[in-house]
Design a protein around this motif. Structure first.
Motif, mmCIF file in Angstrom:
data_model
loop_
_atom_site.group_PDB
_atom_site.id
_atom_site.type_symbol
_atom_site.label_atom_id
_atom_site.label_comp_id
_atom_site.label_asym_id
_atom_site.label_seq_id
_atom_site.Cartn_x
_atom_site.Cartn_y
_atom_site.Cartn_z
ATOM 1 N N ALA A 126 -4.371 -8.027 -0.341
ATOM 2 C CA ALA A 126 -3.455 -6.532 -0.013
ATOM 3 C C ALA A 126 -2.140 -6.588 -0.117
ATOM 4 O O ALA A 126 -1.413 -5.911 -0.917
ATOM 5 C CB ALA A 126 -4.089 -6.087 1.178
ATOM 6 N N THR A 131 -1.695 1.653 6.379
ATOM 7 C CA THR A 131 -1.452 0.370 5.970
ATOM 8 C C THR A 131 -2.285 -0.761 6.550
ATOM 9 O O THR A 131 -2.711 -1.592 6.114
ATOM 10 C CB THR A 131 0.057 -0.205 5.779
ATOM 11 O OG1 THR A 131 0.516 0.986 4.937
ATOM 12 C CG2 THR A 131 0.140 -1.398 4.965
ATOM 13 N N ASP A 141 0.860 -1.152 0.185
ATOM 14 C CA ASP A 141 0.131 -0.205 0.051
ATOM 15 C C ASP A 141 0.822 1.373 0.157
ATOM 16 O O ASP A 141 0.471 2.367 0.773
ATOM 17 C CB ASP A 141 -0.912 0.156 1.102
ATOM 18 C CG ASP A 141 -2.046 1.188 1.088
ATOM 19 O OD1 ASP A 141 -2.331 1.249 0.010
ATOM 20 O OD2 ASP A 141 -2.416 1.502 2.149
ATOM 21 N N THR A 150 -5.059 -3.113 4.954
ATOM 22 C CA THR A 150 -4.976 -4.481 4.781
ATOM 23 C C THR A 150 -5.468 -5.297 5.709
ATOM 24 O O THR A 150 -5.620 -6.597 5.699
ATOM 25 C CB THR A 150 -3.230 -4.613 4.951
ATOM 26 O OG1 THR A 150 -2.652 -4.345 6.209
ATOM 27 C CG2 THR A 150 -2.432 -4.166 3.905
ATOM 28 N N ARG A 174 -6.185 -9.801 3.704
ATOM 29 C CA ARG A 174 -4.759 -9.551 4.177
ATOM 30 C C ARG A 174 -3.982 -10.057 2.933
ATOM 31 O O ARG A 174 -2.964 -9.436 2.431
ATOM 32 C CB ARG A 174 -4.179 -10.177 5.264
ATOM 33 C CG ARG A 174 -4.985 -9.817 6.554
ATOM 34 C CD ARG A 174 -4.197 -10.380 7.768
ATOM 35 N NE ARG A 174 -4.872 -10.148 9.118
ATOM 36 C CZ ARG A 174 -4.384 -10.253 10.222
ATOM 37 N NH1 ARG A 174 -3.429 -10.822 10.197
ATOM 38 N NH2 ARG A 174 -5.045 -9.851 11.391
#
Length: 425
Positions: free
Chosen positions: A162, A94, A56, A98, A159
């Motif tokens: 991401a 982040t 990210d 995530t 998760r």
């Protein structure tokens, strides 16, 4: 993890830094951070541990996993250079994006422990005092985190998606390019569409209403404090500028329920973090990030009552991201009003220099999404024009999918990335 193991780690580390402190980030990792993670039960050399990666838009030195599920993020600065406030904010953002709810941020001397996602608890301490916080560090051991991840759930898929987002998008783009005649000419469009697709998948799997709760790291009896350096600079502790962790309303402390699957209210990530190396625990206060955007929960709370006459009544949420992470969100019970709110938000935060009439479809010069009058370039009236606060008219006609495309196009024009969740599709 026993207190003896932690005491031994601290004793060895203190002896090392007193004789020859690490001079680089890599030495800090090798001499101090790797041994800490191993003390906590993590194998930093395992294939499941990613090193030197970006998630990210945030640089991370480690992303550890349990059973393929990303479990702990670790960020490292060179020894003694202090922790960077902007990077701490990026880490919080982040975590929110995530769903990975454990972070260690350290320069080998100072430690900032974050637990939670959008409502993160924070604990700051020094290397020498780590044994005093054994109960807090227990939340970061592989054993403890592994127990929390034993029960598989949809947020764990989020998760994984991401963390692997960039690789997934690149793979999709490569495949589309390979099967399309002169596909390289459309790579940019493929990349944008693939990115939106993966972002929506992340949102769909993470938004199940059961976000893991970190629980308080420790019984908090003092405000967390820490010393942050300005980006790209370092300073001696006695000369460091102290920044306060501020918020309009303080979040009350809640004792840990012991249930990792309990839900928590979602709030925006912290913008500023307070600093004082001797404080031990966090009060969990948070403030809005730059851009001032309300998060989806607050946007939802401000939506008007649904009307039976609203054909597309539902929940239309738009989250906006820059290269560092989430910057805010808007929401409405109707897709046309959400489109208007998104346009207003973007004009306030970066959508400038736009020439009208404007349309995301450059091949059609007869239709407009934005214009100085409620008409299209060919003189025909817009279907459902809505005048914005800057005087421009926005075409809000069409179905929810067409409005979603306009939101994404406007966000791209402003230099942001939009993630649409709820009832857009």
């Amino acid at each position: 993890m026993s207190a003896f193991d932690l005491d031994a780690f601290v004793g060895r580390s203190r002896a090392l830094v007193e004789s020859a402190p690490p001079a680089t980030r890599r030495e800090t990792r090798t001499w101090l951070v790797d041994p800490l993670l191993e003390t906590l039960g993590w194998d930093v050399r395992a294939d499941t541990c990613l090193s030197e990666t970006t998630v990210d838009g945030t640089r991370l030195e480690y992303v550890t996993a349990v059973g393929g599920v990303p479990a702990l993020l670790v960020a490292v600065e060179p020894y003694g250079e202090s922790l960077d406030r902007d990077r701490a904010v990026s880490l919080l953002e982040t975590m929110a994006w995530t769903g990975i709810d454990r972070v260690i941020y350290t320069d080998g001397r100072d430690f900032l422990l974050l637990a939670g996602t959008t409502d993160a608890d924070r604990l700051a301490c020094r290397l020498a005092t780590l044994p005093d916080h054994e109960s807090a560090l227990a939340h970061y051991t592989r054993e403890t985190i592994g127990q929390r991840l034993e029960r598989h759930s949809r947020p764990f898929v989020a998760r994984q998606l991401a963390v692997a987002r960039d690789e997934i998008v690149a793979s999709i783009v490569d495949e589309l390019t390979a099967v399309t005649d002169q596909g390289d000419a459309y790579r940019t469009e493929f990349d944008s569409a693939a990115g939106r697709f993966v972002d929506r998948l992340v949102a769909a799997f993470s938004d199940d209403g059961q976000r893991p709760v970190a629980g308080d790291l420790e019984a908090a009896d003092a405000d967390v404090s820490f010393e942050f350096s300005e980006p790209g600079s370092s300073s001696d502790e006695s000369e460091a500028t102290r920044q306060s962790m501020s918020t309009d309303e303080s979040r009350p402390n809640h004792p840990s329920t012991g249930d990792p699957d309990s839900s928590t209210d979602e709030t925006s990530a912290t913008e500023e973090c307070e600093t004082d190396a001797d404080a031990d625990a966090a009060d969990g206060d948070e403030s809005q990030p730059d851009g001032g955007g309300d998060d989806a929960a607050r946007a939802s709370a401000s939506r008007p009552e649904r009307s039976d006459a609203d054909a597309d009544a539902g929940e239309y949420i738009v989250r906006f991201f820059n290269e560092r992470g989430s910057i805010g969100a808007i929401g409405h019970s109707r897709s046309d009003r959400a489109l208007v709110a998104a346009a207003e938000y973007l004009f306030e935060r970066g959508l400038s220099g736009l020439s009208v009439p404007w349309s995301p479809d450059e091949g059609d010069d007869t239709r407009a999404v934005l214009h100085e009058s409620p008409t299209h370039p060919d003189g025909t009236p817009m279907t459902t024009p809505q005048q914005l606060s800057n005087g421009l008219y926005l075409e809000t006609g069409g179905d929810a999918e067409r409005r979603a495309n306009r939101v994404e196009a406007l966000a791209t024009q402003a230099g942001f990335r939009a993630m649409l969740t709820g009832d857009w599709e």
